[in-house]
Structure formats: structure tokens, C-alpha cells
Design a protein around this motif. Structure first.
Motif, mmCIF file in Angstrom:
data_model
loop_
_atom_site.group_PDB
_atom_site.id
_atom_site.type_symbol
_atom_site.label_atom_id
_atom_site.label_comp_id
_atom_site.label_asym_id
_atom_site.label_seq_id
_atom_site.Cartn_x
_atom_site.Cartn_y
_atom_site.Cartn_z
ATOM 1 N N ARG A 480 0.805 -1.224 0.000
ATOM 2 C CA ARG A 480 0.000 0.000 0.000
ATOM 3 C C ARG A 480 0.832 1.266 0.000
ATOM 4 O O ARG A 480 0.289 2.372 -0.014
ATOM 5 C CB ARG A 480 -0.981 -0.048 1.170
ATOM 6 N N SER A 481 2.123 1.120 -0.013
ATOM 7 C CA SER A 481 3.010 2.267 -0.156
ATOM 8 C C SER A 481 3.344 2.539 -1.615
ATOM 9 O O SER A 481 4.154 3.429 -1.921
ATOM 10 C CB SER A 481 4.303 2.000 0.602
ATOM 11 N N GLY A 482 2.744 1.808 -2.520
ATOM 12 C CA GLY A 482 2.973 2.021 -3.939
ATOM 13 C C GLY A 482 2.250 3.258 -4.457
ATOM 14 O O GLY A 482 1.461 3.896 -3.752
ATOM 15 N N VAL A 483 2.523 3.611 -5.705
ATOM 16 C CA VAL A 483 1.946 4.809 -6.314
ATOM 17 C C VAL A 483 1.311 4.446 -7.654
ATOM 18 O O VAL A 483 1.600 3.406 -8.247
ATOM 19 C CB VAL A 483 3.005 5.911 -6.501
ATOM 20 N N GLY A 484 0.450 5.347 -8.129
ATOM 21 C CA GLY A 484 -0.228 5.092 -9.403
ATOM 22 C C GLY A 484 0.725 5.122 -10.579
ATOM 23 O O GLY A 484 0.794 4.194 -11.375
ATOM 24 N N ILE A 485 1.483 6.224 -10.705
ATOM 25 C CA ILE A 485 2.509 6.367 -11.744
ATOM 26 C C ILE A 485 3.810 6.728 -11.030
ATOM 27 O O ILE A 485 3.875 7.755 -10.348
ATOM 28 C CB ILE A 485 2.144 7.463 -12.765
ATOM 29 N N ASP A 486 4.819 5.910 -11.215
ATOM 30 C CA ASP A 486 6.090 6.110 -10.521
ATOM 31 C C ASP A 486 7.182 6.340 -11.554
ATOM 32 O O ASP A 486 7.483 5.458 -12.364
ATOM 33 C CB ASP A 486 6.409 4.865 -9.679
ATOM 34 N N VAL A 487 7.777 7.545 -11.546
ATOM 35 C CA VAL A 487 8.792 7.922 -12.520
ATOM 36 C C VAL A 487 10.109 8.145 -11.790
ATOM 37 O O VAL A 487 10.163 8.896 -10.813
ATOM 38 C CB VAL A 487 8.393 9.200 -13.283
ATOM 39 N N GLY A 488 11.175 7.502 -12.257
ATOM 40 C CA GLY A 488 12.498 7.718 -11.687
ATOM 41 C C GLY A 488 13.208 8.858 -12.397
ATOM 42 O O GLY A 488 12.719 9.981 -12.476
ATOM 43 N N TYR A 489 14.397 8.577 -12.941
ATOM 44 C CA TYR A 489 15.128 9.572 -13.724
ATOM 45 C C TYR A 489 14.659 9.473 -15.176
ATOM 46 O O TYR A 489 14.850 8.447 -15.834
ATOM 47 C CB TYR A 489 16.626 9.324 -13.632
ATOM 48 N N ALA A 490 14.016 10.534 -15.669
ATOM 49 C CA ALA A 490 13.444 10.499 -17.017
ATOM 50 C C ALA A 490 13.489 11.893 -17.618
ATOM 51 O O ALA A 490 13.576 12.906 -16.910
ATOM 52 C CB ALA A 490 12.016 9.977 -16.988
ATOM 53 N N GLU A 491 13.394 11.934 -18.928
ATOM 54 C CA GLU A 491 13.522 13.188 -19.669
ATOM 55 C C GLU A 491 12.362 13.338 -20.650
ATOM 56 O O GLU A 491 11.958 12.364 -21.303
ATOM 57 C CB GLU A 491 14.851 13.204 -20.439
ATOM 58 N N ASN A 492 11.839 14.541 -20.726
ATOM 59 C CA ASN A 492 10.809 14.896 -21.713
ATOM 60 C C ASN A 492 9.624 13.941 -21.662
ATOM 61 O O ASN A 492 9.082 13.530 -22.696
ATOM 62 C CB ASN A 492 11.406 14.934 -23.128
#
Length: 902
Positions: A480-492
């Protein structure tokens, strides 16, 4: 084996429409790339097919996805048009993952499209069918247990009955525990008699608030879990390395009081005591619960009322990967599309292994025998591995890395046991559009990673990906500590026009590596830039854990405000637990936050952090631009320390914001049919139980509070029922009314008697019962919550103290009043509400607004709390006060001063 499954026509129709829209976009792109693109080659696949056939037409369809893959490989070296792999209706049960690589890619500007046949709703399944259920005994409470044989040794943690998720057997720890270096000493040897101790897991819930007893975890944003290794008498030995990774995280020696990883405490909270226990046959007590005995090869299940497991489609989720696409920086997998497909019945074995789930944040965990002392600690400790923050990522049941131009359109990701879809390192120009993500154990969708902050090779960058027009809801059901959309290091990246709702923690999380500012060190340098989060509709996030937000960011987001993260046009409301609707956490640099609409949240925006990225030395803050938002927080205009807060408008609700922003947020009109797609609406589905129930006593009464159900399995919660023990006194309240007060008064109790309370979630939805059984499902309710701690009713006389730090920010016809609770967490008379009073200094008119809700009830001392009062007269001066009310009455008021309305 591939089985036929007929699905509701409305689901197929809605998904088919979305898939067709996105497919039209793909076709248009292909049209310009080759004059021969109209020469589409189709490979037909069917549950009735035969892998010895050619797949050249429906009458000669092949049977398996792997056989279709072989045919595609024989065709795609010299493509003169798209290759279409068309799946007929049915369930395609995988004996092995569909593993794609560069050889499965589209060539010459064309695409390999894996798609549903017209009108079909094929399901790609990692499940194992369980049948042969028979009555096998009863629980101590008299509930009938049904059992069935199942293959031994499967890695499953999840089971589904007719498309709805069963719950693992769970309950309160039945003994008193005392922590030891290797586990616990129990007050009795009761658990030593349980069947298989190595199946058992202890769960450590984070959380928030002075009513909640669940404040353990590894931070309020986590819910770690560790398996038991053995039980001998009263000695409980926990599995390693989960135990040491969760209890021995290395502390810094600089007096900061922080761990070297800078994220959370050194050990699971509450003196290492678990908040619940899972996965033992002896815990089976409630309808809808199951236990899979992997050693004996047996499933035990307590049916819901009216449910017949011997006539149901029962699936153990057993495959850890359903579809993978693995390329390299030099040879990416590319130009593959998935359209109109459902991906279901995946699992994840790590939490069941000795590694357990020793969490950091957002599904990332510490693993390995020395993980607690070295993993991701890099420059901050001798022997630390680099880069800083490179902890173990939660995998996706559908997973791609080093890929280009992969698309998912009109697909459903549901009944999954890890993250739903992972587009990892080196994902470039991928599109996820018009799809549904729900009933997923962990993160809904993952983009990028945290292992390579500044890729040196172009093919390793995660760049140019678009996540648009998706409905993401009721995710992170198990972790339950998860997220809907999880983004790490990303560009554009573009994350736009999605609807995210009913998540236990953060809805959208971006960035990593910002924690070093806690010790006055710079955030981790990384290549992130140009990420845009726009026009999303986000509500009912943060339903369970704390210290997150609707949109959460940490770490450096760009090189300037021009190419830093842009958060614009989002509508965010009813973000429940402590955090911020838009949360700029540690190291959040160069963010622009503009033209968002925010209301009915605990916090709309926060917060500033000192900037330590050279040449900055902490004398200024991370540069941020927060302008032209419509919110209730009401921060005053300022340009101090590199943070611009200007031209924001105080509102009382969405009606005060521009309709152009409100109406545009969320799914674009042509995709709104996705909101009717809910694969959890199976026969017999019931909502999950409320969580974190806690109580305090009044005179002849008790007040019970809890976090609401965020996973309703497609049957919306309409009421909550609180039951007292002893005596069985019950109080039922309307679900919407409960969310306004956030407590239930249970009267008629006996002073001097100790009581505990449980809570169930009820639903009046009877639309989804089978023919002839609708009446059985009307008024169905969840299993009860874990019981509260015992409280003893008696006279209550102590009034609350006056709130602290009261102030007021003026808007146009309204005022945002702020204060801090003065009652300390754990007090005997917690606050139930606040009276905010405005007295017109010209007319003497008194306006009093009573503020109730979770913020008012659970907020701890020192936390900013606010309320908006509207309908005030322009130009008039008002004296503003705020006072707290508890079970004893209204306390003294604090003055917020005299303000003149603009």
C-alpha cells in the motif's frame, strides 16, 4: 492451456473504442513511413487454434502466443506493412512469459501489433486454475472452509474468484511480543503450533495521526513486511536478510539523528512490533479469505455469502512475468504495439522470500545480506554501493527496457501482483494511452529507474515517453506504499489527461535522489528535464499512508525553470492524509507549478527546501515558480530565497476556478468511456475492510475513527458500521457523511467497561449478482477491520487548549484561516472539530464555520491546518478567531487578527 472467457460487452466495447482511437493514431504515423503500409499481414491466434497451423486465417489460427511470435519473426525481417497478431476472445494462460527482444521488432518503419480481434476481449493470464473445491471443516467461529488441491511450490501470493481478489488470511498478532535482536519472544507458544511458520509474514504499517495505532513502518509512507524463519516455543526468529535490513539501518555519526540512507528510521517503528500477521491457515476466519499451502499443495477458502467455489473460476496468480521486452542500448526492442488486451494474474515472489519487503519508498526495497549497510549508500559510507539511492526496484508483471516506440492502447492491467507495467531504463518514445490500471498489488505504472542518474550512452536514457488518457485507480492493494505512476530519472516525459483516484499513497511520483539536502549536501546530479504533468484529474489519493501527495516530486528536475518539471492544469481534490496535493520534497529544483485547481485537501502545496547544489550553500531555496493556481491554502505572495509565489487565488471550491481548467482535467471526452471499465466487478466481490481503526472514550460513549476503504472491487462503499465489543452495540453511518466528520460516535456504552471496536464497509450495489441471487448481494459488506485498542468510557471534562499560530490570508470575498493544533498526539481528549468565527467590525455580523474532517481529527501539534470562509463583504474588516472542540466542549479561541476583505 488456453481457455475461453466471455466478458461483459460494455468492457470490450469501451476498450475497443479506446484501442481503435489509439490504433488510428499509430496507423496515421505508419502511413507516412512507407507507400506499402496498407499491406497488413495478420497472424490469427485463438483458444481453439493449433500450433501446427499457419495462422494465416481464422480457420487456421495458432494456439499459443509463442507460436505466433515464431511466425512474426519469420516475417518481420523484410516488412512491407504492419504485422497484426490478432487474438480471438478467450483466456491465454501462459506456461512461460512472452519474451520479446530486438528480433520481434517492427522493421522498415512498420509495427508489429498484438491486438484483440474485433469485439473480443482476450486475457493474457499468468494464472493457474484451481478446481475441485470441497467443504473441509469450519473455523472456530463456525464459518465453512472449502479446500481444493493446487500444484505445490507455486510462488503465488494472490488468488481470484470469478475475477475478484480474495484476501490473504490475516489478523491481529495473537500473542504479546517482545523484540529481540533476531526477532521476538512471544508471551505464549501458541504460534509454535501453527502449521508452517515459514509461510507467516509480519506487517508493519506506517500511517499518520494521533488516533491511529498504526504508526510503525519505516516511515509514515511505508508498509514493510518480513517473513518468519522459524518458531520454537516462544522464540520467533525472523527471516534474514529482511529482518536485519529492516531493523539495523546504519545511523550517521554527525549528530543529525538520520540514517545513512537519509530516508526514514533505522528500524521498523513501534519498537519493532508488527501491526498485523498474514498467511497462516489458523488465521482463516472471515468470508473472502484464503490460504495457499505451497508445501502441501492445497488452497483453503471461506466463501462469501452465496458464493459457490466449486462452480467458480478460481485462479492462483503464479507467473512473475507475463510479457517482457528486453533490448540493449545498441539493439533495442522497438516498434511493437499492444491494443485491446487484458493482462492478469501475475505475482511477485520476493516478499515471500527471506528478502521480504524491506521498504524505502514507492516500492523500492533494500535487499541482500549487507543491504542495510551498503546498498545505495555510495559516498556517505565506506563500502557503500553507487549511485546513492539505487535500491531494488519493484518489478513489473509486464516489463520493458531499452525499447523504442512501444505502445499500449486500450489495454487493461488488472489482477496483478507486482507493478502493473514497467517501462524501465532506456525506454524511449513509448506511448501508454487509453488504458485501465486497477487491482494491482504494487505500483500501477513505472517509468525509468534510479540506477543510472546520468546515462553516458544515448540508448540508456529514458526519454520522450507519453502516458495519457489512462484511468488508474485502486492500485497498490497489497503493497500500500505504492503509487499510481512512478517515474524515476526520465527526460521529456508527458503525463497528461489521466484520471487517478482511490490510491492508498501518492498518485504520481517523479524524481529521486533529493534526500542529501537533509544533511546540507547537494541532491544527486541527474539527467532529468522537460517532464510535464498536465491536465490530470486526481482525487482520493493518500487514503492510507502519509507524507506523500497527489503529485510528489523530489530531486533535481532540470537545469533551469525553462526545462525543469512543469505541473500545470491539474485538478486535485480530497487528498486525504498528511502530505501535500503538490509536494515538492527534498531537492526539488526548478519546478514550475501553475494554473492548477486544488480544494478539499490537507495541504495544497509544499514545501521550500534549502538549496545545496553548488554554487548554492543553503542561503537560498531550491528555485520554484508557483503562480496562477486556484487553491484554499492561500499562501501570501513572495519572491524570497528563489521561490516565487504569486497571483494565486483563494477559492471555496471548484465553482470558483476557471471552468476551462476544471472541465479539461482528466480523460479527454473520447476516452471517458474508460470510466465504466472496472474488471473488479465480479460476482460476489465485496469491498476491502477499512484500516487503521482507533478509538477514544467519552462519557457513556466512544469515538471511533478509521481510514476509509480505497479498494472497493467495483462495489462502491455506501456505509460504514462500527461494532463494539463486548455487547455488540452497532452504529451505521453514511459513507459520505463519515468523510465529513471522520469519526463515528458510539453511544450507550457503560462507563468503566473496556471496549474494542471493529468497522465494516457496506455496499447496497446489487447489480452484479448472478441471475436469481441479486437479493443475496444487496447490502453486502466487507470483513471487519482489525480491532481498535481498548478504551474505557468515563467522564470527560478537559477542554482543548487554544490553537497555536492562528493567521489569516485574504482573498477576493473570502479568507483562508490557518492554525496549528495545540493538543498533543495521544491526548485523552482529541479534537473533533474547529469553530472558525469571523465578526464583521462594521455590522457586528458573526459568521461561524465548523471545520471537520481527517485533518481536524488526526492532526498533530505543529501541523498547519486551514479552512476557507467565503461570502464575505468586500472592503469590510473582520476579526478572525479559531477554537477547538472535543468531547467536553468548545475550548478557548485563538485570534488570527483583523483582516480587510479584498
Amino acid at each position: 492451456m488456453i481457455r475461453v472467457r466471455r466478458r461483459a460487452g460494455r468492457v470490450a466495447a469501451a476498450l475497443g473504442a479506446a484501442a481503435a482511437l489509439a490504433a488510428g493514431t499509430t496507423a496515421a504515423a505508419s502511413t507516412g513511413s512507407s507507400p506499402d503500409n496498407h499491406r497488413v499481414t495478420t497472424v490469427f491466434v485463438s483458444p481453439w487454434g493449433n500450433d501446427r497451423d499457419s495462422g494465416a486465417n481464422p480457420g487456421r489460427a495458432v494456439h499459443s502466443l509463442q507460436r505466433a511470435q515464431q511466425i512474426v519473426r519469420s516475417l518481420d525481417s523484410a516488412m512491407r506493412g504492419d504485422i497484426r497478431v490478432e487474438l480471438a476472445d478467450g483466456t491465454y494462460q501462459l506456461s512461460q512469459p512472452l519474451a520479446l527482444d530486438a528480433r520481434d521488432s517492427g522493421t522498415d518503419g512498420h509495427t508489429v501489433i498484438w491486438t484483440a480481434a474485433p469485439g473480443a476481449h482476450p486475457v493474457i493470464s499468468g494464472g493457474t486454475l484451481v478446481s475441485g473445491f470441497r467443504p473441509s471443516g469450519r473455523t472456530s467461529g463456525g464459518a465453512q472452509i472449502w479446500s481444493a488441491p493446487a500444484p505445490a511450490g507455486l510462488p503465488s501470493r494472490e488468488m481470484y474468484i470469478d475475477g475478484h481478489r480474495a484476501q490473504r488470511a490475516s489478523g491481529v498478532v495473537p500473542v504479546t511480543l517482545t523484540a529481540t535482536p533476531t526477532g521476538y519472544t512471544a508471551s505464549s507458544d501458541l504460534m509454535a503450533s501453527w502449521g508452517d511458520p515459514t509461510d507467516i509474514e509480519f506487517v508493519y504499517s506506517g500511517g499518520d495521526g494521533y488516533w491511529s495505532l498504526h504508526t510503525g513502518g519505516l516511515g509514515a509512507w511505508t508498509e514493510p513486511r518480513c517473513p518468519i524463519a522459524s518458531i520454537s516455543g516462544t522464540t520467533i526468529t525472523m527471516a534474514e536478510p529482511c529482518w536485519i535490513n529492516s531493523t539495523q539501518r546504519v545511523m550517521r555519526t554527525d549528530g543529525s539523528g538520520r540514517t545513512v540512507n537519509l530516508v526514514g528510521p533505522a528500524s521498523v517503528g513501534n519498537h519493532e512490533l508488527p501491526t498485523s500477521v498474514e498467511n497462516a491457515r489458523e488465521l482463516l476466519q472471515q468470508p473472502g479469505q484464503f490460504y495457499y499451502d505451497a508445501k502441501a499443495g492445497r488452497v483453503d477458502y471461506i466463501p462469501l455469502p452465496g458464493e459457490r467455489p466449486n462452480h467458480a473460476d478460481v485462479e492462483l496468480a503464479t507467473a512473475q512475468t507475463l510479457v517482457s521486452g528486453t533490448g540493449t542500448a545498441d539493439a533495442p526492442v522497438h516498434d511493437i504495439a499492444f491494443s485491446g488486451l487484458q493482462f492478469s494474474y501475475g505475482t511477485w515472489d520476493q516478499p515471500s522470500s527471506p528478502e521480504g519487503f524491506s521498504e524505502i519508498q514507492a516500492g523500492y526495497t533494500i535487499t541482500g545480506a549487507d543491504g542495510y549497510a551498503t546498498q545505495g549508500l555510495c559516498q556517505f559510507i565506506a563500502g557503500g554501493t553507487c549511485p546513492f539511492g539505487n535500491w531494488t526496484k519493484e518489478p513489473g508483471n509486464i516489463s520493458f527496457n531499452h525499447d523504442q516506440r512501444i505502445s499500449f492502447s486500450g489495454d487493461v492491467f488488472t489482477h496483478l501482483g507486482a507493478a502493473g507495467l514497467d517501462l524501465g531504463d532506456g525506454s524511449q518514445n513509448a506511448t501508454v494511452k487509453g488504458s485501465v490500471f486497477t487491482d494491482i498489488s504494487g505500483n500501477g505504472l513505472e517509468l525509468g529507474g534510479v540506477d543510472d542518474p546520468e546515462p553516458a550512452v544515448a540508448g540508456d536514457h529514458t526519454v520522450g515517453n507519453q502516458i495519457t488518457d489512462n484511468h488508474i485507480f485502486s492500485t497498490s492493494v497489497e503493497y500500500r506504499s505504492g503509487v499510481g505512476i512512478d517515474v524515476g530519472y526520465a527526460e521529456n516525459s508527458l503525463i497528461s489527461h489521466n484520471q487517478l483516484d482511490h490510491t492508498p499513497y501518492t498518485a504520481i511520483s517523479l524524481g529521486w535522489g533529493g534526500w542529501p539536502d537533509k544533511i546540507k549536501a547537494p541532491a544527486i546530479a541527474n539527467s532529468s528535464h522537460g517532464n510535464v504533468v498536465s491536465d490530470n484529474l486526481i482525487y482520493d489519493a493518500m487514503q492510507y499512508l502519509a507524507d506523500g501527495g497527489a503529485i510528489y516530486t523530489q530531486g533535481i528536475t532540470g537545469t533551469s525553470l525553462a526545462d525543469g518539471e512543469q505541473i500545470t492544469g491539474n485538478v486535485i481534490h480530497d487528498i486525504l492524509d498528511h502530505g501535500h496535493a503538490i509536494y515538492c520534497d527534498n531537492g526539488s529544483t526548478f519546478m514550475t507549478i501553475t494554473s492548477n485547481v486544488e480544494y478539499d485537501n490537507q495541504n495544497d502545496w509544499g514545501s521550500r527546501h534549502a538549496d545545496y547544489v553548488p554554487p548554492a550553500t543553503g542561503s537560498t531555496d531550491d528555485p520554484l515558480d508557483v503562480e496562477h493556481n486556484y487553491w484554499q491554502q492561500g499562501d501570501r505572495d513572495s519572491t524570497a530565497r528563489n521561490v516565487t509565489v504569486a497571483s494565486n487565488t483563494i477559492i471555496t471550491g471548484p465553482q470558483d476556478a476557471p471552468s476551462a481548467i476544471v472541465d479539461a482535467a482528466g480523460l479527454e471526452p473520447r476516452y471517458r468511456g474508460l470510466l465504466s471499465v472496472d474488471p473488479g466487478r465480479g460476482h460476489g466481490a465485496v469491498p476491502y475492510a477499512p484500516q487503521q481503526a482507533a478509538a477514544f472514550a467519552g462519557e457513556g460513549a466512544a469515538y471511533v475513527s478509521f481510514t476509509p476503504t480505497f479498494f472497493d472491487q467495483g462495489r462502491p462503499v455506501t456505509s460504514y458500521t462500527v461494532t463494539a465489543s463486548p455487547g455488540g452495540k452497532q452504529v451505521t453511518v453514511d459513507a459520505a457523511a463519515y468523510l465529513k466528520t471522520f469519526y463515528v460516535l458510539v453511544p450507550g456504552l457503560t462507563d468503566g467497561t473496556a471496549y474494542t471496536f471493529t468497522v465494516t464497509a457496506g455496499t447496497s450495489d446489487a447489480r452484479h449478482g448472478r441471475a436469481g441471487t441479486e437479493a443475496a448481494w444487496a447490502g453486502a459488506h466487507s470483513a471487519p477491520s482489525l480491532p481498535t485498542g481498548a478504551v474505557t468510557p468515563g467522564p470527560t471534562t478537559a477542554l482543548p487548549a487554544a490553537p497555536a499560530s492562528a493567521s489569516a490570508d485574504v482573498g477576493v470575498g473570502d479568507v483562508s484561516v490557518h492554525w496549528n493544533p495545540e493538543t498533543v498526539a495521544g491526548g485523552t481528549t482529541p479534537t473533533l472539530s474547529y469553530d472558525v468565527t469571523l465578526t464583521d467590525q462594521k455590522t457586528g455580523t458573526v459568521t461561524t464555520v465548523t471545520e471537520t474532517g481527517k485533518t481536524e481529527v488526526w492532526a498533530t501539534k505543529g501541523r498547519d491546518t486551514f479552512a476557507v470562509v467565503g461570502g464575505l463583504t468586500h472592503g469590510d474588516a473582520y476579526a478572525v478567531t479559531v477554537a477547538a472542540r472535543n468531547a467536553a466542549g468548545l475550548g478557548p479561541a485563538a485570534s488570527a487578527g483583523v483582516v480587510t476583505i479584498g
